[in-house]
Scaffold this active site. Structure first.
Site, short mmCIF file in Angstrom:
data_model
loop_
_atom_site.label_atom_id
_atom_site.label_comp_id
_atom_site.label_asym_id
_atom_site.label_seq_id
_atom_site.Cartn_x
_atom_site.Cartn_y
_atom_site.Cartn_z
N LYS A 154 11.69 34.42 25.52
CA LYS A 154 12.56 34.75 24.28
C LYS A 154 12.90 33.69 23.45
CE LYS A 154 14.07 39.10 26.51
NZ LYS A 154 15.29 39.90 27.08
N LEU A 173 11.80 45.78 23.47
CA LEU A 173 11.61 46.37 22.04
C LEU A 173 12.21 47.45 21.37
CD1 LEU A 173 7.73 45.31 21.87
CD2 LEU A 173 9.81 43.81 21.47
N GLY A 175 19.25 42.08 23.70
CA GLY A 175 19.90 42.92 22.70
C GLY A 175 21.01 42.42 21.79
N CYS A 201 22.49 47.70 31.39
CA CYS A 201 21.62 48.68 30.45
C CYS A 201 20.43 48.97 31.24
CB CYS A 201 21.32 47.59 29.43
SG CYS A 201 22.73 47.24 28.39
N CYS A 252 47.24 32.94 34.16
CA CYS A 252 45.76 32.81 34.13
C CYS A 252 45.20 31.77 34.60
CB CYS A 252 45.31 33.43 32.73
SG CYS A 252 43.51 33.11 32.21
N CYS A 301 42.80 34.59 26.60
CA CYS A 301 41.30 34.65 26.64
C CYS A 301 40.86 36.07 27.54
CB CYS A 301 40.89 33.24 27.65
SG CYS A 301 41.01 33.56 29.40
#
Lengths: 118, 333
Positions: free
Chosen positions: B61, B46, B16, B163, B220, B146
């Site tokens: 893909k 699609l 996507g 999703c 970090c 970051c």
């Protein structure tokens, strides 16, 4: 009206959204949008409207030709034509901003799919 | 137009987000694109993966996108690899690129890309999209925050939505993907500082975007890998105590609050404000805090634009008229 099993698969990511569901998808399939514009913005808007299953899309002659030559099989059940009355209209002019095109398509999908406009 | 014919971009994911990212980069004249994805086209793709068609269903893909892109952009040099990016291959895949765009739907991969990009000094654009919301963040290694400065680690499997589980409005992927392209071109351009240092959140239902500044986080682990890193860590500021607090509710939590995007509560600190929110809208706090009452690690809360993890966490005091923004990380792509 109900979604066919192919449609239920193709539009599964929309049907999963509570705010859209099968009813919102059926509204998208039943609506029509005119996209005015000659640039990449108009092309991008049409791509996303086609993919989302907006039933009928009216575009200019050049875009109609590009569509049939390059990506008509994205969603064969959508009619992309070069004339006719539509419920919604997007004016994208000569813009080449695909971002703007996607944004314009999103607005229609929200209005019809989510907010319940015809 | 800027000559980008020698620019080399890596796109991780051809779904996507990958479709608009590939189209956008190719159209902007990026001459060399390396694309990595191990997935095959399915009918359910699609609805938003606009590079493909029904004739591609079942194909890799990377192969379908190569066919479509080469026809449209004959000068583009596209190098594809049908691999899933992971910790074992990320340094090889990132080698020699000028920018990497995370277009995956996998939060683990997002951290893998972030960490290795920072270590190898490759500018990166991270992104995610789900339902009606999206996030985009540009990263300049060694020169600011970051993705791991913002979110300490990936969620446990099942802790965040995907999703496939929660859905996504098709054009949202286009919007977020093209914002990623814009950010990537910014990182490659003359003023890369303007493309990094903040996270952009997209609210598709309202059609709005919002840039939230992100401080670099001392300690970090990703930034520590980069020895040359010597950036300025923001110092937390504190505020006066008082009453009325506006809590900005992300789209994913609005079902708990009757669809509102903002709730006013009383509270002298973040904990009291969240308790006030829970009292008025039962069930919502469990989405923000874990069973021990600590902030879930994949949720960030900003008090007047500052991450409360750098302030006093849930005890961060709130002034009159303070604004709390809840920013959940997003898994989808």
């Amino acid at each position: 009206m109900k979604l066919s099993s192919d449609q239920a698969t193709r539009y599964a990511r929309h049907v999963l959204l509570d705010e859209v569901g099968a009813r919102g998808q059926l509204r998208l399939l039943g609506t029509s949008v005119e996209v005015r514009g000659e640039g990449a913005a108009a092309e991008e808007a049409v791509r996303y409207l086609v993919a989302a299953g907006v039933g009928e899309i009216v575009v200019g002659a050049d875009l109609r030709q590009l569509y049939s030559e390059t990506w008509a099989d994205l969603n064969p059940e959508v009619r992309v034509k070069s004339g006719g009355e539509c419920r919604h209209r997007l004016e994208l002019g000569p813009s080449d901003s695909r971002l703007q095109g996607a944004q314009a398509a999103l607005k229609v999908l929200v209005a019809v799919g989510v907010k319940g406009e015809a | 137009m800027t000559d980008r014919s020698h620019t080399r971009a890596l796109v991780v994911g051809a779904g996507g987000l990958g479709c608009p990212v590939l189209l956008g980069l190719a159209e902007a004249g990026v001459g060399r694109i390396r694309l990595v994805d191990d997935d095959r086209v399915e009918l359910s793709n699609l609805q938003r993966q606009v590079l493909y068609g029904v004739s591609d269903v079942g194909r890799l893909k990377v192969e379908a996108s190569r066919d479509r892109l080469e026809r449209r952009f004959p000068d583009l040099s596209l190098e594809v690899e049908a691999t899933r990016l992971d910790a074992t291959n990320v340094s090889r895949v990132l080698d020699g690129v000028d920018v990497v765009i995370d277009a995956t739907d996998d939060p683990q991969a997002r951290f893998t890309i972030n960490d290795q990009a920072v270590a190898q000094g490759v500018p990166a654009v991270l992104g995610g999209v789900i339902r009606f919301e999206g996030v985009i963040m540009g990263v300049q290694p060694g020169k600011g925050p970051c993705f791991r400065c913002l979110f300490e680690g990936p969620p446990e499997p099942g802790e965040v939505m995907t999703c496939a589980g929660a859905g996504v409005l098709g054009a949202m992927a286009g919007l977020v993907g093209h914002l990623q392209v814009q950010r990537a071109l910014g990182l490659l351009g003359d003023r890369p500082d303007e493309a990094a240092g903040y996270i952009t959140t997209v609210d598709g239902l309202r059609g709005t975007t919002r840039d939230v500044p992100v401080p670099a986080r001392e300690g970090c682990t990703a930034c520590a890998q980069r020895t040359a890193s010597s950036f300025h860590f923001m110092t937390p500021s504190t505020q006066e105590n008082s009453m009325s607090v506006a809590i900005k509710i992300p789209t994913s939590l609005r079902r708990f609050v009757g669809g509102n995007d903002q709730i006013e509560v009383a509270g002298q600190n973040v904990r009291e404000a969240l308790d006030g929110l829970e009292a008025a809208h039962p069930g919502i706090k469990a989405k923000i805090c874990d069973a021990q009452g600590n902030l879930r690690r994949f949720i960030n809360v900003y008090a007047d634009q500052e991450d409360i993890r750098f302030l006093d966490n849930l005890e961060t005091p709130l002034g009159e008229g303070a604004e709390l923004q809840i920013v959940p990380a997003i898994a989808g792509g």
